[in-house]
Design a protein around this motif. Structure first.
Motif, short mmCIF file in Angstrom:
data_model
loop_
_atom_site.label_atom_id
_atom_site.label_comp_id
_atom_site.label_asym_id
_atom_site.label_seq_id
_atom_site.Cartn_x
_atom_site.Cartn_y
_atom_site.Cartn_z
N ASN A 1 68.29 -9.97 -80.13
CA ASN A 1 68.59 -9.18 -81.18
C ASN A 1 67.99 -7.67 -81.30
N PHE A 2 66.76 -7.81 -80.94
CA PHE A 2 65.96 -6.70 -81.12
C PHE A 2 66.46 -5.66 -80.01
N SER A 3 66.51 -6.30 -78.79
CA SER A 3 66.76 -5.36 -77.61
C SER A 3 68.47 -4.72 -77.78
N GLU A 4 69.21 -5.54 -78.64
CA GLU A 4 70.49 -4.72 -78.72
C GLU A 4 70.33 -3.53 -80.08
N ARG A 5 69.43 -3.96 -80.77
CA ARG A 5 69.41 -3.08 -81.75
C ARG A 5 68.52 -1.74 -81.37
N ARG A 6 68.05 -1.94 -80.25
CA ARG A 6 67.41 -0.62 -79.89
C ARG A 6 68.56 0.06 -79.06
N GLU A 7 69.30 -0.57 -78.27
CA GLU A 7 70.50 0.16 -77.55
C GLU A 7 71.25 0.73 -78.67
N GLY A 8 71.59 0.28 -80.06
CA GLY A 8 72.44 0.91 -80.74
C GLY A 8 71.81 2.20 -81.27
N PHE A 9 70.41 2.39 -81.53
CA PHE A 9 69.66 3.23 -82.09
C PHE A 9 69.66 4.30 -80.87
N VAL A 10 69.23 4.02 -79.60
CA VAL A 10 69.29 4.98 -78.76
C VAL A 10 70.53 5.64 -78.44
N LYS A 11 71.82 4.83 -78.58
CA LYS A 11 73.10 5.33 -78.39
C LYS A 11 73.24 6.64 -79.42
N ALA A 12 72.97 6.29 -80.80
CA ALA A 12 73.13 7.02 -81.94
C ALA A 12 72.26 8.52 -81.48
N VAL A 13 71.16 8.32 -81.13
CA VAL A 13 70.54 9.80 -81.10
C VAL A 13 70.89 10.55 -79.88
N SER A 14 71.40 9.65 -78.86
CA SER A 14 71.72 10.59 -77.61
C SER A 14 72.89 11.12 -77.91
N GLU A 15 73.73 10.92 -79.01
CA GLU A 15 75.03 11.69 -79.20
C GLU A 15 74.64 12.86 -79.83
N VAL A 16 73.50 13.33 -80.54
CA VAL A 16 72.97 14.51 -81.35
C VAL A 16 72.18 15.34 -80.20
N PRO A 17 72.72 16.49 -79.70
CA PRO A 17 71.67 17.39 -78.66
C PRO A 17 70.35 17.67 -79.18
N ASP A 18 70.33 18.14 -80.38
CA ASP A 18 68.90 18.49 -81.14
C ASP A 18 68.29 17.65 -81.65
N CYS A 19 68.50 16.34 -81.33
CA CYS A 19 67.62 15.14 -81.97
C CYS A 19 66.58 14.75 -80.92
N ASP A 20 65.47 14.67 -81.62
CA ASP A 20 64.43 13.92 -80.71
C ASP A 20 63.87 12.80 -81.40
N TRP A 21 63.19 11.79 -80.72
CA TRP A 21 62.93 10.50 -81.15
C TRP A 21 61.81 9.85 -80.63
N SER A 22 60.91 9.03 -81.30
CA SER A 22 59.82 8.32 -80.58
C SER A 22 59.66 6.92 -81.28
N GLU A 23 58.90 6.05 -80.81
CA GLU A 23 58.66 4.73 -81.00
C GLU A 23 57.42 4.32 -81.40
N VAL A 24 57.55 3.11 -82.47
CA VAL A 24 56.38 2.89 -82.75
C VAL A 24 56.45 1.28 -82.68
N ARG A 25 55.64 0.44 -82.18
CA ARG A 25 55.89 -0.85 -81.78
C ARG A 25 55.19 -1.63 -82.75
N THR A 26 55.44 -2.70 -83.40
CA THR A 26 54.83 -3.58 -84.24
C THR A 26 55.09 -4.99 -84.03
N ILE A 27 54.47 -6.02 -84.46
CA ILE A 27 54.65 -7.33 -84.58
C ILE A 27 55.77 -7.46 -85.60
N SER A 28 56.44 -8.51 -85.63
CA SER A 28 57.70 -8.65 -86.29
C SER A 28 57.10 -9.63 -87.69
#
Length: 291
Positions: free
Chosen positions: A192-219
Protein backbone atom coordinates in the motif's frame (compact mmCIF):
# COMPACT_ATOMS: atom_id res chain seq x y z
CA UNK A 1 1.83 -20.07 29.42
CA UNK A 2 -1.70 -20.83 28.24
CA UNK A 3 -4.93 -20.04 30.04
CA UNK A 4 -8.31 -21.74 30.18
CA UNK A 5 -11.47 -20.63 28.42
CA UNK A 6 -12.98 -19.77 31.79
CA UNK A 7 -10.00 -17.60 32.72
CA UNK A 8 -10.17 -15.86 29.34
CA UNK A 9 -13.87 -15.08 29.87
CA UNK A 10 -13.13 -13.56 33.27
CA UNK A 11 -10.29 -11.48 31.89
CA UNK A 12 -12.41 -10.09 29.05
CA UNK A 13 -15.55 -9.64 31.13
CA UNK A 14 -17.66 -11.88 28.92
CA UNK A 15 -19.56 -15.07 29.64
CA UNK A 16 -17.90 -18.49 29.28
CA UNK A 17 -20.59 -19.34 26.73
CA UNK A 18 -19.51 -16.37 24.58
CA UNK A 19 -15.93 -17.69 24.60
CA UNK A 20 -17.20 -21.15 23.66
CA UNK A 21 -19.27 -19.73 20.79
CA UNK A 22 -16.28 -17.79 19.44
CA UNK A 23 -13.84 -20.67 19.71
CA UNK A 24 -16.23 -23.09 18.03
CA UNK A 25 -17.30 -20.76 15.22
CA UNK A 26 -20.97 -20.74 16.18
CA UNK A 27 -23.49 -17.92 15.82
CA UNK A 28 -24.91 -15.98 18.75
CA UNK A 29 -22.40 -13.18 19.39
CA UNK A 30 -21.47 -10.01 17.51
CA UNK A 31 -18.56 -9.96 15.09
CA UNK A 32 -16.83 -7.42 17.33
CA UNK A 33 -17.09 -9.69 20.39
CA UNK A 34 -15.94 -12.70 18.37
CA UNK A 35 -12.94 -10.74 17.08
CA UNK A 36 -11.99 -9.56 20.60
CA UNK A 37 -12.20 -13.10 22.04
CA UNK A 38 -10.24 -14.76 19.22
CA UNK A 39 -7.55 -12.10 19.29
CA UNK A 40 -7.10 -12.49 23.05
CA UNK A 41 -7.16 -16.28 22.77
CA UNK A 42 -4.32 -16.23 20.24
CA UNK A 43 -2.27 -13.70 22.19
CA UNK A 44 -2.69 -15.50 25.53
CA UNK A 45 -2.01 -18.97 24.14
CA UNK A 46 -5.43 -20.54 24.68
CA UNK A 47 -5.33 -23.90 22.95
CA UNK A 48 -8.44 -24.60 20.91
CA UNK A 49 -9.94 -28.04 21.07
CA UNK A 50 -10.09 -30.03 17.84
CA UNK A 51 -13.71 -30.83 17.19
CA UNK A 52 -14.97 -33.98 15.51
CA UNK A 53 -17.50 -31.98 13.54
CA UNK A 54 -16.96 -28.56 12.03
CA UNK A 55 -19.30 -26.16 10.29
CA UNK A 56 -19.49 -26.72 6.56
CA UNK A 57 -20.65 -23.21 5.79
CA UNK A 58 -18.04 -20.93 7.25
CA UNK A 59 -15.23 -18.79 5.91
CA UNK A 60 -11.90 -18.10 7.59
CA UNK A 61 -10.91 -14.45 7.73
CA UNK A 62 -7.17 -14.78 8.29
CA UNK A 63 -5.28 -11.70 9.48
CA UNK A 64 -1.62 -11.92 8.51
CA UNK A 65 0.61 -10.28 11.12
CA UNK A 66 4.20 -9.80 10.04
CA UNK A 67 5.20 -7.17 12.59
CA UNK A 68 2.01 -5.46 13.78
CA UNK A 69 3.27 -2.00 12.79
CA UNK A 70 0.46 -1.41 10.29
CA UNK A 71 -2.42 -3.61 11.32
CA UNK A 72 -4.04 -2.30 14.50
CA UNK A 73 -7.24 -1.64 16.34
CA UNK A 74 -8.35 1.17 14.03
CA UNK A 75 -11.77 1.88 12.60
CA UNK A 76 -10.52 0.83 9.15
CA UNK A 77 -9.73 -2.75 10.11
CA UNK A 78 -12.80 -3.02 12.34
CA UNK A 79 -14.95 -1.95 9.38
CA UNK A 80 -13.24 -4.50 7.14
CA UNK A 81 -14.01 -7.32 9.56
CA UNK A 82 -17.61 -6.20 10.03
CA UNK A 83 -18.10 -5.84 6.27
CA UNK A 84 -16.78 -9.31 5.55
CA UNK A 85 -18.96 -10.80 8.28
CA UNK A 86 -22.09 -9.03 7.01
CA UNK A 87 -21.61 -10.04 3.37
CA UNK A 88 -20.80 -13.61 4.36
CA UNK A 89 -23.95 -13.80 6.50
CA UNK A 90 -26.11 -12.59 3.63
CA UNK A 91 -24.71 -15.43 1.53
CA UNK A 92 -25.39 -18.02 4.23
CA UNK A 93 -21.90 -18.24 5.71
CA UNK A 94 -20.49 -17.53 9.13
CA UNK A 95 -16.98 -16.12 9.60
CA UNK A 96 -14.17 -17.23 11.87
CA UNK A 97 -11.39 -14.73 12.51
CA UNK A 98 -7.90 -16.06 13.08
CA UNK A 99 -4.29 -14.89 12.84
CA UNK A 100 -1.36 -16.13 10.80
CA UNK A 101 1.93 -14.98 12.28
CA UNK A 102 4.85 -14.39 9.95
CA UNK A 103 7.41 -15.30 12.60
CA UNK A 104 5.74 -18.61 13.58
CA UNK A 105 5.94 -22.02 11.93
CA UNK A 106 4.05 -21.56 8.65
CA UNK A 107 3.58 -25.31 8.00
CA UNK A 108 1.87 -25.79 11.37
CA UNK A 109 -0.43 -22.80 10.85
CA UNK A 110 -1.24 -23.91 7.30
CA UNK A 111 -2.09 -27.42 8.50
CA UNK A 112 -4.53 -25.94 11.01
CA UNK A 113 -6.23 -23.94 8.25
CA UNK A 114 -6.43 -26.93 5.90
CA UNK A 115 -7.95 -29.12 8.61
CA UNK A 116 -10.47 -26.52 9.79
CA UNK A 117 -13.12 -27.43 7.24
CA UNK A 118 -13.67 -23.85 6.10
CA UNK A 119 -15.25 -23.26 2.71
CA UNK A 120 -12.67 -20.62 1.81
CA UNK A 121 -10.07 -18.22 3.16
CA UNK A 122 -10.17 -14.42 2.98
CA UNK A 123 -6.62 -13.27 3.67
CA UNK A 124 -6.15 -9.78 5.10
CA UNK A 125 -2.73 -9.22 3.57
CA UNK A 126 -2.01 -5.62 4.57
CA UNK A 127 1.37 -6.48 6.11
CA UNK A 128 2.34 -9.11 3.53
CA UNK A 129 5.04 -8.98 0.87
CA UNK A 130 5.17 -11.16 -2.24
CA UNK A 131 7.28 -13.91 -0.65
CA UNK A 132 4.94 -14.14 2.35
CA UNK A 133 2.23 -15.53 0.09
CA UNK A 134 4.00 -18.86 -0.56
CA UNK A 135 2.42 -20.87 2.30
CA UNK A 136 -1.10 -19.89 1.20
CA UNK A 137 -0.55 -21.34 -2.26
CA UNK A 138 -0.83 -24.75 -0.57
CA UNK A 139 -4.36 -24.17 0.74
CA UNK A 140 -6.90 -26.85 -0.13
CA UNK A 141 -9.77 -24.33 -0.45
CA UNK A 142 -10.48 -21.11 -2.41
CA UNK A 143 -8.47 -18.01 -1.45
CA UNK A 144 -9.19 -14.29 -1.84
CA UNK A 145 -6.59 -11.67 -0.92
CA UNK A 146 -7.81 -8.52 0.81
CA UNK A 147 -6.09 -5.10 1.07
CA UNK A 148 -3.15 -6.05 -1.17
CA UNK A 149 -2.34 -7.85 -4.39
CA UNK A 150 0.71 -9.53 -5.84
CA UNK A 151 1.43 -9.10 -9.52
CA UNK A 152 3.04 -12.53 -9.98
CA UNK A 153 0.09 -14.42 -8.51
CA UNK A 154 -3.22 -15.29 -10.18
CA UNK A 155 -5.31 -15.00 -7.03
CA UNK A 156 -8.49 -12.93 -6.83
CA UNK A 157 -7.77 -9.78 -4.84
CA UNK A 158 -9.69 -6.81 -3.44
CA UNK A 159 -7.36 -3.84 -3.04
CA UNK A 160 -7.29 -0.07 -2.70
CA UNK A 161 -6.35 2.01 -5.73
CA UNK A 162 -3.44 3.51 -3.80
CA UNK A 163 -1.70 5.09 -6.78
CA UNK A 164 -4.78 6.99 -7.89
CA UNK A 165 -5.67 8.10 -4.37
CA UNK A 166 -2.17 9.45 -3.69
CA UNK A 167 -2.05 11.05 -7.12
CA UNK A 168 -5.37 12.85 -6.56
CA UNK A 169 -4.31 14.04 -3.09
CA UNK A 170 -0.98 15.38 -4.38
CA UNK A 171 -2.63 16.95 -7.43
CA UNK A 172 -5.00 18.75 -5.06
CA UNK A 173 -2.04 20.30 -3.23
CA UNK A 174 -0.46 21.31 -6.54
CA UNK A 175 -3.75 22.84 -7.72
CA UNK A 176 -3.78 24.88 -4.51
CA UNK A 177 -0.51 26.44 -5.66
CA UNK A 178 2.04 24.47 -3.62
CA UNK A 179 5.35 23.88 -5.41
CA UNK A 180 7.52 22.72 -2.49
CA UNK A 181 6.03 19.42 -1.38
CA UNK A 182 7.02 16.80 1.11
CA UNK A 183 6.15 13.12 1.36
CA UNK A 184 5.83 11.78 4.90
CA UNK A 185 6.60 8.18 4.02
CA UNK A 186 6.23 5.14 6.24
CA UNK A 187 9.50 3.36 7.02
CA UNK A 188 7.53 0.09 7.05
CA UNK A 189 7.61 -1.63 3.67
CA UNK A 190 4.17 -2.78 2.48
CA UNK A 191 2.50 -2.71 -0.93
CA UNK A 192 0.00 0.00 0.00
CA UNK A 193 2.69 2.50 0.98
CA UNK A 194 4.90 1.70 -2.02
CA UNK A 195 1.97 2.32 -4.37
CA UNK A 196 1.05 5.57 -2.62
CA UNK A 197 4.60 6.78 -3.12
CA UNK A 198 4.30 6.00 -6.84
CA UNK A 199 1.12 8.08 -7.06
CA UNK A 200 2.76 11.00 -5.23
CA UNK A 201 5.87 10.90 -7.43
CA UNK A 202 3.79 10.75 -10.61
CA UNK A 203 1.84 13.87 -9.62
CA UNK A 204 4.89 15.98 -8.72
CA UNK A 205 6.78 14.82 -11.83
CA UNK A 206 4.09 16.33 -14.03
CA UNK A 207 4.80 19.86 -12.73
CA UNK A 208 8.15 21.19 -14.02
CA UNK A 209 8.67 23.87 -11.34
CA UNK A 210 7.85 21.57 -8.41
CA UNK A 211 10.44 20.20 -5.98
CA UNK A 212 9.89 17.68 -3.24
CA UNK A 213 11.57 15.96 -0.32
CA UNK A 214 10.87 12.97 1.89
CA UNK A 215 10.54 12.47 5.64
CA UNK A 216 10.41 8.86 6.82
CA UNK A 217 8.52 7.84 9.96
CA UNK A 218 7.28 4.66 11.54
CA UNK A 219 3.58 4.06 10.91
CA UNK A 220 2.38 3.98 14.53
CA UNK A 221 1.08 7.07 16.33
CA UNK A 222 3.90 7.28 18.85
CA UNK A 223 6.55 6.34 16.31
CA UNK A 224 5.45 8.89 13.71
CA UNK A 225 5.26 11.62 16.34
CA UNK A 226 8.75 10.82 17.65
CA UNK A 227 10.30 10.61 14.17
CA UNK A 228 8.75 13.90 13.03
CA UNK A 229 9.82 15.58 16.27
CA UNK A 230 13.43 14.52 15.69
CA UNK A 231 13.26 15.82 12.12
CA UNK A 232 11.89 19.19 13.29
CA UNK A 233 14.53 19.47 16.04
CA UNK A 234 17.03 19.97 13.22
CA UNK A 235 15.22 23.16 12.10
CA UNK A 236 14.81 22.00 8.48
CA UNK A 237 13.48 24.15 5.68
CA UNK A 238 9.95 22.79 5.52
CA UNK A 239 7.90 22.19 2.38
CA UNK A 240 4.71 24.23 2.20
CA UNK A 241 2.64 21.04 2.08
CA UNK A 242 2.97 17.35 2.95
CA UNK A 243 1.29 14.21 1.66
CA UNK A 244 1.31 11.55 4.39
CA UNK A 245 1.04 7.82 3.70
CA UNK A 246 -1.96 7.51 6.03
CA UNK A 247 -4.06 9.42 8.55
CA UNK A 248 -2.28 7.94 11.58
CA UNK A 249 1.02 9.35 10.33
CA UNK A 250 -0.58 12.66 9.32
CA UNK A 251 -2.30 13.29 12.65
CA UNK A 252 0.80 12.30 14.63
CA UNK A 253 2.97 14.64 12.56
CA UNK A 254 0.48 17.50 12.98
CA UNK A 255 0.92 17.09 16.73
CA UNK A 256 4.70 17.33 16.39
CA UNK A 257 4.48 20.34 14.06
CA UNK A 258 2.19 22.24 16.43
CA UNK A 259 4.46 21.53 19.38
CA UNK A 260 7.34 23.01 17.37
CA UNK A 261 5.39 26.21 16.78
CA UNK A 262 4.08 25.62 13.26
CA UNK A 263 0.55 26.60 12.24
CA UNK A 264 -1.62 24.16 10.28
CA UNK A 265 -2.36 25.12 7.51
CA UNK A 266 -0.85 28.60 7.90
CA UNK A 267 2.76 27.42 7.75
CA UNK A 268 2.32 23.98 6.26
CA UNK A 269 -0.61 21.96 4.86
CA UNK A 270 -1.06 18.19 5.24
CA UNK A 271 -3.17 15.65 3.36
CA UNK A 272 -3.62 12.11 4.69
CA UNK A 273 -5.03 8.84 3.36
CA UNK A 274 -7.76 6.44 4.64
CA UNK A 275 -10.42 8.85 6.05
CA UNK A 276 -10.18 7.45 9.57
CA UNK A 277 -12.45 8.98 12.27
CA UNK A 278 -9.41 10.67 13.83
CA UNK A 279 -9.24 12.94 10.78
CA UNK A 280 -12.43 14.65 11.97
CA UNK A 281 -11.19 15.52 15.45
CA UNK A 282 -7.96 17.29 14.53
CA UNK A 283 -7.88 21.06 14.54
CA UNK A 284 -8.34 21.90 11.73
CA UNK A 285 -9.96 18.78 10.32
CA UNK A 286 -7.59 16.70 8.21
CA UNK A 287 -7.98 16.64 4.43
CA UNK A 288 -7.77 12.97 3.51
CA UNK A 289 -8.53 10.34 0.89
CA UNK A 290 -11.61 8.23 1.58
CA UNK A 291 -11.02 4.54 0.92
Amino acid sequence: MSISAKELAARLGVSPSAVSIALNGKSGISSETRYTILKAADELGLKRQTRKTVPTRFLSLVIYKKHGLVYGETAFFTSVIEGVSLEASESGYSVQVSYFYGDHDSDEQLAALNSSGCAGVILLATEMLEQDLDPFLKLNCPLVILDSYFIKSHIDSVAINNRQGAYIATKYLLDCGHRHLGHIASSVNINNFSERREGFVKAVSEVPDCDWSEVRTISTQDGAYADMSRYLDGNPKLPTAFFADNDIIAVSCIRALKEHGYSIPGDVSIVGFDDLPMSYVTSPKLTTVRV
